[in-house]
Design a protein around this motif. Structure first.
Motif, PDB file in Angstrom:
ATOM      1  N   PRO A 101       1.036  -1.165   0.040  1.00 31.86           N
ATOM      2  CA  PRO A 101      -0.212  -0.360  -0.533  1.00 31.86           C
ATOM      3  C   PRO A 101       0.835   1.240   0.148  1.00 31.86           C
ATOM      4  CG  PRO A 101      -0.864  -1.776   1.721  1.00 31.86           C
ATOM      5  CD  PRO A 101       0.034  -2.463   1.132  1.00 31.86           C
ATOM      6  N   SER A 102       1.920   0.844   1.024  1.00 34.29           N
ATOM      7  CA  SER A 102       2.799   2.067   0.776  1.00 34.29           C
ATOM      8  C   SER A 102       3.523   2.801  -0.374  1.00 34.29           C
ATOM      9  CB  SER A 102       3.700   2.171   2.249  1.00 34.29           C
ATOM     10  OG  SER A 102       4.745   0.794   1.753  1.00 34.29           O
ATOM     11  N   ALA A 103       4.094   1.727  -1.359  1.00 28.12           N
ATOM     12  CA  ALA A 103       3.920   1.842  -2.180  1.00 28.12           C
ATOM     13  C   ALA A 103       3.426   2.662  -4.125  1.00 28.12           C
ATOM     14  CB  ALA A 103       4.624   0.395  -3.379  1.00 28.12           C
ATOM     15  N   VAL A 104       2.437   2.748  -3.521  1.00 22.66           N
ATOM     16  CA  VAL A 104       1.206   3.660  -4.756  1.00 22.66           C
ATOM     17  C   VAL A 104       1.415   5.227  -3.880  1.00 22.66           C
ATOM     18  CG1 VAL A 104      -1.488   4.269  -4.886  1.00 22.66           C
ATOM     19  CG2 VAL A 104      -0.349   1.695  -4.307  1.00 22.66           C
ATOM     20  N   LYS A 105       1.300   6.150  -4.748  1.00 20.18           N
ATOM     21  CA  LYS A 105       2.080   7.538  -5.056  1.00 20.18           C
ATOM     22  C   LYS A 105       1.047   8.008  -6.066  1.00 20.18           C
ATOM     23  CE  LYS A 105       4.928   6.443  -2.032  1.00 20.18           C
ATOM     24  NZ  LYS A 105       4.737   6.986  -0.515  1.00 20.18           N
ATOM     25  N   VAL A 106       0.669   9.358  -5.643  1.00 18.64           N
ATOM     26  CA  VAL A 106      -0.097   9.884  -6.384  1.00 18.64           C
ATOM     27  C   VAL A 106       0.781  11.499  -6.599  1.00 18.64           C
ATOM     28  CG1 VAL A 106      -1.863  11.569  -7.416  1.00 18.64           C
ATOM     29  CG2 VAL A 106      -2.456   9.465  -6.202  1.00 18.64           C
ATOM     30  N   ALA A 107       1.406  11.820  -8.004  1.00 20.57           N
ATOM     31  CA  ALA A 107       2.103  12.838  -8.116  1.00 20.57           C
ATOM     32  C   ALA A 107       1.107  13.880  -8.977  1.00 20.57           C
ATOM     33  CB  ALA A 107       3.524  12.576  -9.423  1.00 20.57           C
ATOM     34  N   SER A 108       1.812  15.015  -8.651  1.00 22.30           N
ATOM     35  CA  SER A 108       1.094  16.236  -9.116  1.00 22.30           C
ATOM     36  C   SER A 108       1.516  16.741  -9.987  1.00 22.30           C
ATOM     37  CB  SER A 108       1.197  16.940  -8.011  1.00 22.30           C
ATOM     38  OG  SER A 108       2.209  17.417  -7.220  1.00 22.30           O
ATOM     39  N   THR A 109       3.144  16.465 -10.215  1.00 23.04           N
ATOM     40  CA  THR A 109       2.874  16.871 -12.149  1.00 23.04           C
ATOM     41  C   THR A 109       4.553  16.086 -12.338  1.00 23.04           C
ATOM     42  OG1 THR A 109       4.479  18.567 -10.917  1.00 23.04           O
ATOM     43  CG2 THR A 109       2.776  19.207 -12.297  1.00 23.04           C
ATOM     44  N   VAL A 110       4.675  15.195 -12.934  1.00 20.37           N
ATOM     45  CA  VAL A 110       6.212  14.494 -13.200  1.00 20.37           C
ATOM     46  C   VAL A 110       5.677  15.598 -14.787  1.00 20.37           C
ATOM     47  CG1 VAL A 110       6.912  12.537 -14.059  1.00 20.37           C
ATOM     48  CG2 VAL A 110       5.358  12.487 -12.285  1.00 20.37           C
ATOM     49  N   SER A 111       7.739  15.905 -14.459  1.00 19.42           N
ATOM     50  CA  SER A 111       7.906  16.917 -16.169  1.00 19.42           C
ATOM     51  C   SER A 111       8.870  15.678 -17.247  1.00 19.42           C
ATOM     52  CB  SER A 111       8.470  17.791 -15.846  1.00 19.42           C
ATOM     53  OG  SER A 111       9.608  17.516 -15.278  1.00 19.42           O
ATOM     54  N   SER A 112       9.127  15.068 -16.891  1.00 15.46           N
ATOM     55  CA  SER A 112       9.444  13.610 -17.517  1.00 15.46           C
ATOM     56  C   SER A 112       9.790  12.656 -17.092  1.00 15.46           C
ATOM     57  CB  SER A 112      10.795  14.641 -18.113  1.00 15.46           C
ATOM     58  OG  SER A 112      11.967  13.738 -16.979  1.00 15.46           O
ATOM     59  N   THR A 137      -4.530   7.048  -2.066  1.00 13.57           N
ATOM     60  CA  THR A 137      -3.611   6.156  -2.392  1.00 13.57           C
ATOM     61  C   THR A 137      -4.033   4.668  -1.784  1.00 13.57           C
ATOM     62  OG1 THR A 137      -2.589   6.808  -0.224  1.00 13.57           O
ATOM     63  CG2 THR A 137      -1.675   7.828  -2.141  1.00 13.57           C
ATOM     64  N   THR A 138      -4.367   5.098  -0.739  1.00 14.12           N
ATOM     65  CA  THR A 138      -5.670   3.324  -0.370  1.00 14.12           C
ATOM     66  C   THR A 138      -6.108   2.838  -1.200  1.00 14.12           C
ATOM     67  OG1 THR A 138      -5.770   3.975   1.916  1.00 14.12           O
ATOM     68  CG2 THR A 138      -6.728   2.300   1.954  1.00 14.12           C
ATOM     69  N   THR A 139      -7.773   4.063  -1.475  1.00 10.05           N
ATOM     70  CA  THR A 139      -8.801   3.762  -2.197  1.00 10.05           C
ATOM     71  C   THR A 139      -7.432   2.790  -3.830  1.00 10.05           C
ATOM     72  OG1 THR A 139     -10.002   5.678  -1.604  1.00 10.05           O
ATOM     73  CG2 THR A 139     -10.577   4.438  -4.303  1.00 10.05           C
ATOM     74  N   LEU A 140      -6.817   3.495  -4.611  1.00 11.84           N
ATOM     75  CA  LEU A 140      -6.321   3.462  -6.157  1.00 11.84           C
ATOM     76  C   LEU A 140      -5.745   2.619  -5.114  1.00 11.84           C
ATOM     77  CD1 LEU A 140      -4.478   6.692  -6.808  1.00 11.84           C
ATOM     78  CD2 LEU A 140      -5.783   5.592  -7.756  1.00 11.84           C
ATOM     79  N   HIS A 141      -4.918   2.035  -4.134  1.00 13.98           N
ATOM     80  CA  HIS A 141      -4.477   0.609  -3.855  1.00 13.98           C
ATOM     81  C   HIS A 141      -5.470  -1.192  -3.840  1.00 13.98           C
ATOM     82  CE1 HIS A 141      -3.167  -3.137  -1.403  1.00 13.98           C
ATOM     83  NE2 HIS A 141      -1.972  -2.468  -1.718  1.00 13.98           N
ATOM     84  N   ALA A 142      -6.283  -0.343  -3.007  1.00 15.44           N
ATOM     85  CA  ALA A 142      -7.872  -1.019  -3.046  1.00 15.44           C
ATOM     86  C   ALA A 142      -8.687  -1.423  -4.688  1.00 15.44           C
ATOM     87  CB  ALA A 142      -8.971  -0.672  -2.342  1.00 15.44           C
ATOM     88  N   LEU A 143      -8.584  -0.517  -5.676  1.00 19.82           N
ATOM     89  CA  LEU A 143      -8.165  -0.886  -6.699  1.00 19.82           C
ATOM     90  C   LEU A 143      -8.037  -1.644  -7.782  1.00 19.82           C
ATOM     91  CD1 LEU A 143      -9.620   2.961  -7.836  1.00 19.82           C
ATOM     92  CD2 LEU A 143     -11.103   0.650  -7.543  1.00 19.82           C
ATOM     93  N   LEU A 144      -6.772  -2.052  -7.256  1.00 22.10           N
ATOM     94  CA  LEU A 144      -5.857  -2.359  -8.131  1.00 22.10           C
ATOM     95  C   LEU A 144      -5.329  -3.804  -6.933  1.00 22.10           C
ATOM     96  CD1 LEU A 144      -3.273   0.115  -8.448  1.00 22.10           C
ATOM     97  CD2 LEU A 144      -4.293  -0.557  -9.821  1.00 22.10           C
ATOM     98  N   THR A 145      -5.503  -4.377  -6.392  1.00 19.24           N
ATOM     99  CA  THR A 145      -5.453  -5.249  -5.809  1.00 19.24           C
ATOM    100  C   THR A 145      -7.028  -5.891  -5.676  1.00 19.24           C
ATOM    101  OG1 THR A 145      -5.773  -4.225  -3.634  1.00 19.24           O
ATOM    102  CG2 THR A 145      -3.766  -4.870  -4.181  1.00 19.24           C
ATOM    103  N   GLU A 146      -7.860  -5.683  -5.936  1.00 19.15           N
ATOM    104  CA  GLU A 146      -9.486  -5.933  -5.448  1.00 19.15           C
ATOM    105  C   GLU A 146      -9.767  -6.534  -7.159  1.00 19.15           C
ATOM    106  OE1 GLU A 146     -11.698  -3.349  -3.556  1.00 19.15           O
ATOM    107  OE2 GLU A 146     -10.728  -3.330  -1.929  1.00 19.15           O
ATOM    108  N   SER A 147      -8.906  -5.876  -7.875  1.00 20.48           N
ATOM    109  CA  SER A 147      -9.559  -6.146  -9.597  1.00 20.48           C
ATOM    110  C   SER A 147      -9.196  -7.261 -10.089  1.00 20.48           C
ATOM    111  CB  SER A 147      -9.156  -4.945 -10.512  1.00 20.48           C
ATOM    112  OG  SER A 147      -7.959  -4.412 -10.397  1.00 20.48           O
ATOM    113  N   LEU A 148      -7.722  -7.395  -9.481  1.00 19.52           N
ATOM    114  CA  LEU A 148      -6.930  -8.423 -10.466  1.00 19.52           C
ATOM    115  C   LEU A 148      -7.655  -9.742  -9.158  1.00 19.52           C
ATOM    116  CD1 LEU A 148      -3.333  -7.958 -10.280  1.00 19.52           C
ATOM    117  CD2 LEU A 148      -5.062  -8.039 -11.718  1.00 19.52           C
TER     118      LEU A 148
END
Length: 154
Positions: A9-20, A138-149
């Motif tokens: 779960p801690s390896a799920v992140k949201v980045a506001s900007t990534v330029s490259s 990030t908790t929701t994102l992790h759940a979406l990824l792991t539950e979908s599988l």
């Protein structure tokens, strides 16, 4: 193999900007260092080297960068949702906003391929990608990824 065994779960992140792509790989190196104790600069270099062989931007805003590293004993991953899509050099020329990176032991062989196939199947699902894009928790994102599988495997 289940995604929950690869992705903390801690390896799920949201980045506001990534330029490259370079900046993304640096950020991914920081995440795997923080979450799995992997040397961040080694992860960055391995991702750069793998990307030089061909783009890991698979289309529809998704990238699946991956690399093999010495010192790992199992496949691990990290997921990043980028709020502002950026040019990744994807095969369809579309900007990327969903990134699932995998790191595997140098000699992982079939486990690396199984993990990559599992992640690829998940990230090809348009409804899962839409849900990932609609959330920033990030908790929701992790759940979406792991539950979908888990649901797909059932």
């Amino acid at each position: 193999m289940e995604l929950s065994s690869i992705l903390k779960p801690s390896a799920v992140k949201v980045a506001s900007t990534v330029s490259s792509k370079k900046r993304l790989f640096q950020d991914l190196g920081d995440v795997v260092n923080e979450c799995y104790g992997i040397n961040g600069s080694e992860a960055f270099t391995a991702l750069q080297q793998r990307e030089s062989l061909g783009p890991t931007g698979v289309g529809r805003g998704v990238a699946l960068p991956h690399a093999r590293l010495s010192g790992l004993d199992k496949v691990v991953g990290c997921f990043m949702r980028v709020e502002k899509p950026f040019d990744f050099g994807a095969v369809d020329k579309q900007p990327v906003d969903l990134v699932f990176a995998l790191f595997a032991p140098e000699d992982s062989g079939v486990d690396h391929l199984k993990a990559l196939a599992l992640v690829s199947r998940t990230m090809r699902d348009a409804s899962i990608c839409a849900k990932l894009r609609a959330n920033t928790d990030t908790t929701t994102l992790h759940a979406l990824l792991t539950e979908s599988l888990s649901n797909k495997a059932a």
